[in-house]
Design an enzyme around this catalytic site. Sequence first.
Site: not given
Ligand code: GAL
Length: 399
Positions: A159, A192, A194, A214
């Site tokens: 992430d 990241e 995009g 997300d």
């Molecule tokens: C976001 C990510 C999600 C999930 C979440 C966990 O940045 O896009 O898919 O992994 O963090 O905290």
Amino acid sequence: MSQTVMFRSACRLLCVLVVVCSFATGARARSLDNGLAKTPPMGWNSWNKFGCNVSEKLIKEMTDALVSMGMRDAGYQYVVIDDCWQVGRDAQGNIIADPQRFPSGMKALADYVHSKGLKFGLYSDAGTLTCQKRPGGRGYEFQDARQYAAWGVDYLKYDWCSTGTQNQQASYSIMRDALAKAGRPIVFSICEWGTSKPWTWARDVGNLWRTTGDIQDCWDCKRDWGGMGFVHILDLQDGLEAYAGPGHWNDPDMLEVGNGGMTATEYRAHFSLWCVLAAPLMAGNDIRQMTPETAEILTNREVIAVDQDPLGMQGRRVKREGDSDVWARQLSDGGRAVALLNRGIAPAKVSVSWNEIGYPAHLSASVRDLWAKKDLGKHTGSFSADVPAHGVVLVRVEP
Ligand code: GAL
């Protein structure tokens, strides 16, 4: 020009060429070549349904359910624990899994998942902290990669929280190199959102990269922090098709099928479009207690075969007219998968012409409805169908 001067100039040119060539070879040697994800990865991830509420018990139950509900046999492979499994680092800097929630440790859990014929994945972050403020991988890339390999990790989602001024390409390349050095084949999933257009640079770095913020469990909602529903994510995939292929995929985020925020008709549209997009299929629901309708969507083999088509050619939008969209994908047998999508709130007739999918108008091709599981006979020049509101008709066209 004297002969000596010409000789010196030629030597200099040769020198420059040698240096340039060795850089080029070096760059190639460093590029991602892990032989993984020849078709889009399929599996289950804890985040969409369970958030931080992850544990050894949950992961084992989900592993069992993947087997008993027929998901493994339909192609789902990776069981991935998202954020919150980690609580700190020891004095040597080794990452520590939450001992309350994972009392047997990650190696034992990976062994369990492997014993069921599945693969095991974890989540971390390229910054100092994960998005839920757990320890990130920044500065510990090689140590973490060795640890993951020793535990038996097969998939890493990485992430982008707490990254300050870090550069995306540089940061993800370090982890790519660390994973390669750790000596275990590990699918590398870049997340990241995009932000740096990873499709332009990540082909040699990761096996898949998120293209957006997300996904939310809704048809078209938008959150002020960047989360968005199905159609908004879909629209952002238009134009990215050239960047995907075997080993390197655009990732429009995990599936929401079965999480309750959309109707079965809407989930069929979501699932169909992800398959036409050659998207990774990471189920994100509680597969221990799926309705038969949800199970039927997630395990429809003819639809999954579209996603997993070995040609690996991502589909694209071939037409947009008002609330009607047509997305099509070329398949390895010369056929096409075509999704007729109705974004509107009333039923609509949606049509596609053979020209729009790269066929001559006089061609007679057979059409099969992949949700109805019904052959619809031969059609010449075009095909149209009545599509329910917020729904899709997904067909396979074979010349
Ligand atoms: C976001 C990510 C999600 C999930 C979440 C966990 O940045 O896009 O898919 O992994 O963090 O905290």
